[in-house]
Design a protein around this motif. Structure first.
Motif, short mmCIF file in Angstrom:
data_model
loop_
_atom_site.label_atom_id
_atom_site.label_comp_id
_atom_site.label_asym_id
_atom_site.label_seq_id
_atom_site.Cartn_x
_atom_site.Cartn_y
_atom_site.Cartn_z
N GLY A 241 -34.72 29.23 11.42
CA GLY A 241 -35.18 28.54 12.62
C GLY A 241 -36.03 27.32 12.29
O GLY A 241 -36.66 27.25 11.24
N THR A 242 -36.05 26.39 13.23
CA THR A 242 -36.88 25.21 13.08
C THR A 242 -37.58 24.92 14.41
O THR A 242 -36.96 24.96 15.47
N GLN A 243 -38.87 24.67 14.33
CA GLN A 243 -39.66 24.41 15.53
C GLN A 243 -39.46 22.98 15.99
O GLN A 243 -39.54 22.04 15.19
N VAL A 244 -39.20 22.82 17.28
CA VAL A 244 -39.10 21.50 17.88
C VAL A 244 -40.07 21.43 19.05
O VAL A 244 -40.07 22.31 19.93
N THR A 245 -40.89 20.42 19.06
CA THR A 245 -41.82 20.19 20.16
C THR A 245 -41.45 18.87 20.83
O THR A 245 -41.25 17.85 20.15
N VAL A 246 -41.35 18.92 22.15
CA VAL A 246 -41.08 17.71 22.92
C VAL A 246 -42.38 17.29 23.57
O VAL A 246 -42.93 17.99 24.43
N SER A 247 -42.88 16.16 23.13
CA SER A 247 -44.17 15.68 23.62
C SER A 247 -44.29 14.19 23.36
O SER A 247 -43.77 13.67 22.37
N SER A 248 -44.99 13.53 24.25
CA SER A 248 -45.23 12.11 24.06
C SER A 248 -46.48 11.88 23.22
O SER A 248 -46.82 10.73 22.90
N GLN B 205 -26.85 18.23 19.21
CA GLN B 205 -27.52 17.13 19.90
C GLN B 205 -27.81 17.55 21.33
O GLN B 205 -26.93 18.11 22.00
N LEU B 206 -29.03 17.32 21.76
CA LEU B 206 -29.45 17.63 23.12
C LEU B 206 -30.10 16.38 23.69
O LEU B 206 -31.12 15.91 23.16
N THR B 207 -29.52 15.84 24.73
CA THR B 207 -30.01 14.58 25.29
C THR B 207 -31.06 14.80 26.37
O THR B 207 -31.23 15.90 26.89
N SER B 208 -31.77 13.74 26.67
CA SER B 208 -32.73 13.73 27.78
C SER B 208 -33.68 14.93 27.74
O SER B 208 -33.84 15.65 28.72
N VAL B 209 -34.29 15.14 26.60
CA VAL B 209 -35.15 16.32 26.44
C VAL B 209 -36.43 16.19 27.26
O VAL B 209 -36.91 15.09 27.54
N THR B 210 -36.95 17.34 27.64
CA THR B 210 -38.23 17.45 28.34
C THR B 210 -39.08 18.46 27.58
O THR B 210 -38.59 19.16 26.69
N PRO B 211 -40.35 18.58 27.93
CA PRO B 211 -41.19 19.58 27.26
C PRO B 211 -40.62 21.00 27.37
O PRO B 211 -40.91 21.84 26.50
N GLU B 212 -39.81 21.26 28.37
CA GLU B 212 -39.20 22.59 28.51
C GLU B 212 -38.17 22.86 27.42
O GLU B 212 -37.73 24.01 27.25
N ASP B 213 -37.78 21.85 26.68
CA ASP B 213 -36.86 22.04 25.56
C ASP B 213 -37.60 22.37 24.26
O ASP B 213 -36.96 22.57 23.21
N SER B 214 -38.91 22.42 24.30
CA SER B 214 -39.68 22.82 23.13
C SER B 214 -39.37 24.28 22.82
O SER B 214 -39.48 25.15 23.69
N ALA B 215 -39.01 24.53 21.57
CA ALA B 215 -38.58 25.88 21.20
C ALA B 215 -38.36 25.94 19.70
O ALA B 215 -38.36 24.92 19.01
N VAL B 216 -38.17 27.15 19.22
CA VAL B 216 -37.63 27.34 17.87
C VAL B 216 -36.11 27.38 18.01
O VAL B 216 -35.58 28.15 18.83
N TYR B 217 -35.45 26.56 17.26
CA TYR B 217 -33.99 26.44 17.32
C TYR B 217 -33.38 27.11 16.09
O TYR B 217 -33.78 26.83 14.95
N GLY C 51 -39.48 17.67 13.86
CA GLY C 51 -40.29 18.67 14.53
C GLY C 51 -40.85 18.20 15.86
O GLY C 51 -41.25 19.01 16.69
N LEU C 52 -40.85 16.88 16.07
CA LEU C 52 -41.43 16.31 17.27
C LEU C 52 -40.46 15.28 17.85
O LEU C 52 -39.98 14.40 17.14
N VAL C 53 -40.19 15.42 19.13
CA VAL C 53 -39.29 14.51 19.83
C VAL C 53 -39.98 14.08 21.12
O VAL C 53 -40.63 14.91 21.78
N LYS C 54 -39.83 12.83 21.48
CA LYS C 54 -40.44 12.34 22.71
C LYS C 54 -39.57 12.67 23.92
O LYS C 54 -38.34 12.73 23.82
N PRO C 55 -40.19 12.88 25.06
CA PRO C 55 -39.41 13.13 26.28
C PRO C 55 -38.41 12.01 26.54
O PRO C 55 -38.69 10.84 26.27
N SER C 56 -37.28 12.39 27.05
CA SER C 56 -36.14 11.53 27.39
C SER C 56 -35.29 11.14 26.18
O SER C 56 -34.20 10.60 26.36
N GLN C 57 -35.76 11.45 24.97
CA GLN C 57 -34.98 11.12 23.78
C GLN C 57 -33.95 12.21 23.51
O GLN C 57 -33.87 13.21 24.22
N THR C 58 -33.16 11.97 22.47
CA THR C 58 -32.13 12.93 22.06
C THR C 58 -32.59 13.71 20.84
O THR C 58 -33.02 13.13 19.85
#
Length: 121
Positions: free
Chosen positions: A114-121, A83-95, A10-17
Motif C-alpha cells: 500500500g501507498t498513502q496518498v493525501t489530497v490537500s492544498s 489514474q484518478l482525475t479531479s481528486v478531492t480530500p475524500e480521495d485521501s487513502a491508502v491505495y 504521497g501528496l496531490v492537490k485538489p482537482s489534480q490527477t
C-alpha cells in the motif's frame, strides 16, 4: 511468488490527477490467472474496490468512480497504472494494488503493502 509494489506521489492537490504505479514481480500481468486490482482504504473507512484490469486488457470499475478512473498497463515493464482525475480530500487513502482471482472484491488475493496518498492544498 507474486509480489506487488505500489509507488506514486504521497501528496496531490485538489482537482489534480492522481497517478500510481504497481510494479509486479513473479508473474506476467498478461496471465489469465489474475485480475490486477486497485483497492483503497480511507481513514476510518472500510476497503473500497476501485477497479481492475484483466489479462486481455479489459477494465472494470466501480460505478461511483467510473467517470474519473483509468487503469492501464505496460506489458513491457510489467506495470499496472491507476489514474484518478479531479481528486478531492475524500480521495485521501491508502491505495493498494492486488492480484485477485475475482474482480469486484476486497478480499483474497495477493496484495502490495500500500501507498498513502493525501489530497490537500
Amino acid at each position: 511468488q507474486v509480489r506487488l509494489q505500489e509507488s506514486g506521489p504521497g501528496l496531490v492537490k485538489p482537482s489534480q490527477t492522481l497517478s500510481l504505479t504497481c510494479a509486479v514481480a513473479g508473474e506476467s500481468i498478461t496471465t489469465n490467472f489474475y485480475y490486477w486490482s486497485w483497492v483503497r482504504q480511507a481513514p476510518e473507512k472500510g476497503l473500497e474496490w476501485m477497479g481492475a484490469i484483466a489479462f486481455g486488457g479489459k477494465t472494470y470499475f466501480t460505478p461511483s468512480l467510473a467517470s474519473r478512473i483509468a487503469i492501464t498497463r505496460d506489458t513491457s515493464k510489467n506495470l499496472i497504472t491507476l489514474q484518478l482525475t479531479s481528486v478531492t480530500p475524500e480521495d485521501s487513502a491508502v491505495y493498494y494494488c492486488a492480484a485477485q482471482r475475482r474482480s469486484y472484491t476486497t478480499t483474497g488475493g495477493i496484495w502490495g503493502q500500500g501507498t498513502q496518498v493525501t489530497v490537500s492544498s
